[in-house]
Scaffold this motif. Structure first.
Motif, PDB file in Angstrom:
ATOM      1  N   ALA A  95      43.371  42.039  36.357  1.00 50.55           N
ATOM      2  CA  ALA A  95      43.606  41.338  37.418  1.00 50.55           C
ATOM      3  C   ALA A  95      43.265  41.485  38.469  1.00 50.55           C
ATOM      4  N   GLY A  96      42.588  43.415  39.026  1.00 49.56           N
ATOM      5  CA  GLY A  96      42.179  43.939  39.824  1.00 49.56           C
ATOM      6  C   GLY A  96      43.154  44.388  41.047  1.00 49.56           C
ATOM      7  N   ARG A  97      44.165  44.329  40.982  1.00 51.79           N
ATOM      8  CA  ARG A  97      45.533  44.842  41.124  1.00 51.79           C
ATOM      9  C   ARG A  97      46.956  45.223  39.818  1.00 51.79           C
ATOM     10  N   GLU A  98      47.204  46.042  40.880  1.00 52.12           N
ATOM     11  CA  GLU A  98      49.204  46.276  39.883  1.00 52.12           C
ATOM     12  C   GLU A  98      49.890  44.894  39.776  1.00 52.12           C
ATOM     13  N   PHE A  99      50.302  45.603  39.000  1.00 54.04           N
ATOM     14  CA  PHE A  99      51.290  44.425  38.518  1.00 54.04           C
ATOM     15  C   PHE A  99      52.218  44.117  39.556  1.00 54.04           C
ATOM     16  N   SER A 100      52.666  45.118  39.793  1.00 53.95           N
ATOM     17  CA  SER A 100      54.457  44.775  40.634  1.00 53.95           C
ATOM     18  C   SER A 100      53.530  43.829  42.254  1.00 53.95           C
ATOM     19  N   LEU A 101      51.809  43.401  42.229  1.00 54.38           N
ATOM     20  CA  LEU A 101      51.788  42.892  43.150  1.00 54.38           C
ATOM     21  C   LEU A 101      50.570  41.186  43.234  1.00 54.38           C
ATOM     22  N   LEU A 102      51.449  41.293  41.884  1.00 58.09           N
ATOM     23  CA  LEU A 102      51.001  39.872  41.482  1.00 58.09           C
ATOM     24  C   LEU A 102      51.334  38.934  41.967  1.00 58.09           C
TER      25      LEU A 102
END
Length: 166
Positions: A95-102
């Motif tokens: 995803a390229g970033r943290e789960f909470s920022l998706l």
């Protein structure tokens, strides 16, 4: 007060209709004002919560998060440990970033990738030289003694091609 929440929800539902915005503000202030800046915090929160419910965005976000976490569990990722979930999601191939920022769209893409990984046989543990498991997704070597228990193994991401391949 920052009005980002209101405008994000309002644009998602109605576009940029200033007359409708003034009507909504007036309804939530009992006709006292048509300007966001003159609303109380309680009125503003009630308006935003109402728009949030109408958009259904939070419900969709929650559903996609749940599906993605379930798929991660099936791949052997400990979803009770948010650090592991975030480390996995931070990998550029995932995803390229943290789960909470998706967001919803990101979670839809993540869901497709997780299903493809599952179809291709899941995640693989790769051992380097001295028996030190190293994940390609991790990005940096971590020295671990040989014979470490499997629950602490780090996983690598297997390239899945261009998608659609069986």
């Amino acid at each position: 007060m920052n009005y980002h929440r209101f405008y994000a929800l309002f644009r998602r539902l109605y576009g940029c209709d200033e007359e409708l915005k003034a009507t909504l503000v007036s309804n939530f202030t009992d006709g006292r004002t048509t300007h966001l800046s003159e609303m109380t915090k309680r009125e503003y929160d009630a308006l935003c919560n109402s728009l949030d419910e109408r958009s259904g965005w939070r419900v969709r976000l929650k559903r996609y998060r749940s599906v993605c976490l379930n798929l991660m569990q099936h791949l052997g990722i400990d979803t009770t440990d948010w650090a592991r979930v975030n480390d996995f999601c931070r990998h550029p191939r995932i995803a390229g970033r943290e789960f909470s920022l998706l967001g919803v769209e990101d979670l839809q893409q993540l869901q497709v990738k997780l299903r493809a990984i599952q179809r291709k046989g899941g995640l693989n543990v790769k051992a380097y030289g001295d028996g030190c498991p190293q994940a390609v997704a991790d990005g940096c070597p971590q020295a671990k003694p040989a014979g470490t228990v499997a629950s602490e193994d780090v996983y690598m991401v297997v390239p899945i091609g261009k998608g659609g391949e069986a």
